[in-house]
Design an enzyme around this catalytic site. Structure first.
Site, PDB file in Angstrom:
ATOM      1  N   ASP A  24      24.965 -15.913   9.743  1.00  0.00           N
ATOM      2  CA  ASP A  24      23.963 -15.449  10.715  1.00  0.00           C
ATOM      3  C   ASP A  24      24.562 -14.411  11.662  1.00  0.00           C
ATOM      4  OD1 ASP A  24      22.020 -17.351   9.820  1.00  0.00           O
ATOM      5  OD2 ASP A  24      23.051 -18.900  10.941  1.00  0.00           O
TER       6      ASP A  24
ATOM      7  N   ASP B 169      31.156 -15.102   8.342  1.00  0.00           N
ATOM      8  CA  ASP B 169      30.107 -15.828   9.023  1.00  0.00           C
ATOM      9  C   ASP B 169      28.791 -15.319   8.390  1.00  0.00           C
ATOM     10  OD1 ASP B 169      28.696 -17.181  11.204  1.00  0.00           O
ATOM     11  OD2 ASP B 169      28.307 -15.160  11.924  1.00  0.00           O
TER      12      ASP B 169
HETATM   13  P1  B16 Z   1      21.097 -24.362  11.494  1.00  0.00           P
HETATM   14  P2  B16 Z   1      26.596 -18.958  11.784  1.00  0.00           P
HETATM   15  C1  B16 Z   1      24.970 -20.584  13.127  1.00  0.00           C
HETATM   16  O1  B16 Z   1      25.278 -19.855  11.992  1.00  0.00           O
HETATM   17  C2  B16 Z   1      24.057 -19.777  14.046  1.00  0.00           C
HETATM   18  O2  B16 Z   1      24.760 -18.660  14.591  1.00  0.00           O
HETATM   19  C3  B16 Z   1      23.615 -20.648  15.182  1.00  0.00           C
HETATM   20  O3  B16 Z   1      22.759 -19.926  16.034  1.00  0.00           O
HETATM   21  C4  B16 Z   1      22.884 -21.876  14.605  1.00  0.00           C
HETATM   22  O4  B16 Z   1      22.471 -22.751  15.648  1.00  0.00           O
HETATM   23  C5  B16 Z   1      23.836 -22.622  13.667  1.00  0.00           C
HETATM   24  O5  B16 Z   1      24.252 -21.737  12.651  1.00  0.00           O
HETATM   25  C6  B16 Z   1      23.186 -23.833  13.040  1.00  0.00           C
HETATM   26  O6  B16 Z   1      22.165 -23.401  12.201  1.00  0.00           O
HETATM   27  O7  B16 Z   1      20.156 -24.833  12.546  1.00  0.00           O
HETATM   28  O8  B16 Z   1      20.451 -23.456  10.468  1.00  0.00           O
HETATM   29  O9  B16 Z   1      21.870 -25.487  10.860  1.00  0.00           O
HETATM   30  O10 B16 Z   1      26.513 -17.868  12.797  1.00  0.00           O
HETATM   31  O11 B16 Z   1      27.770 -19.893  11.971  1.00  0.00           O
HETATM   32  O12 B16 Z   1      26.433 -18.481  10.378  1.00  0.00           O
HETATM   33 MG    MG Z   2      27.019 -15.781  13.447  1.00  0.00          MG
END
Ligand code: B16
Ligand code: MG
Length: 211
Positions: free
Chosen positions: A15, A13
């Site tokens: 974030d 993952d």
């Molecule tokens: P975006 P991951 C996720 O990333 C985040 O944890 C989540 O908080 C966010 O809303 C989602 O990506 C979408 O992100 O707005 O940049 O498209 O944890 O799956 O790497």
């Molecule tokens: Mg994450």
């Protein structure tokens, strides 16, 4: 369940695992919530981990008495993404968590394939900023999926790109939704941060170095 030595691929993952962009997501959503006078704190923010942008907004709006049209919601999500991308501007290779590069190199030298499995549509921008695009054999992100975590799609796509059977893949996640997605994909789930305390996690770790 597979043993560590049988793992042929690690799907990370992004974030909250490789970079602390989870805090930047929080700060960007906080601006929106404050503007709308909606209660929003880090505890509620934990529910947004791994969840898509639009689904995150729906969770935030649960605390609002006001109803928003689809058009208004789209505008709010876009505004959040602008704040978020602005905060990504200052990101550099130094923002990568601890000794992640060393660990990834070690796993690769041990013969494992490496992939990203992130719900974020900003994945490629972030990997570019931290100079890590070339570390991965496959990148599955918010741009190639129709359903975000806890749906297994993002991880199944990563396994498919790698050409590795899901049962030999391990996922490294900080979100409960991500652990659910990994288990639904038939993969081994390694949990860090919030996900380390989740009962569905196969193996809790406190640092990437423990992999
Ligand atoms: P975006 P991951 C996720 O990333 C985040 O944890 C989540 O908080 C966010 O809303 C989602 O990506 C979408 O992100 O707005 O940049 O498209 O944890 O799956 O790497
Ligand atoms: Mg994450």
């Amino acid at each position: 369940m597979i043993m560590d030595k049988e793992i042929k691929a690690y799907i990370f993952d992004l974030d909250g695992v490789l970079v602390f962009t989870d805090e930047l997501h929080y700060l960007a959503w906080k601006k929106i919530a404050d503007k709308l006078n909606i209660e929003f704190d880090r505890k509620i923010n934990n529910r947004l981990r791994g969840v898509s942008r639009m689904d995150s907004l729906e969770i935030i709006l649960e605390k609002s008495a006001k109803r928003y049209s689809e058009e208004q919601k789209k505008a709010l999500a876009e505004e959040k993404n602008e704040y978020y991308r602005e905060s990504l501007e200052t990101m550099t290779p130094d923002d990568v968590v601890g000794k992640v590069r060393e660990k990834l190199t070690e796993l690769r030298n041990a013969g494992c394939k490496l992939a990203i499995g992130s719900s974020s549509k900003n994945t490629k921008l972030i990997l570019n900023k931290i100079g890590m695009t070339d570390f991965f054999d496959a990148i599955s992100d918010g741009t190639n999926i129709t359903k975000s975590k806890p749906d297994p799609e993002v991880f199944l796509k990563a396994a498919e790109m790698l050409g590795i059977d899901p049962q030999y893949c391990a996922v490294v996640e900080d979100a409960e939704s991500g652990i659910d997605a990994a288990k639904a994909a038939g993969m081994y789930a390694i949990g860090i941060g919030e996900a380390a305390n989740y009962h569905k996690t196969d193996r809790p770790i406190s640092s990437i170095m423990e992999i």
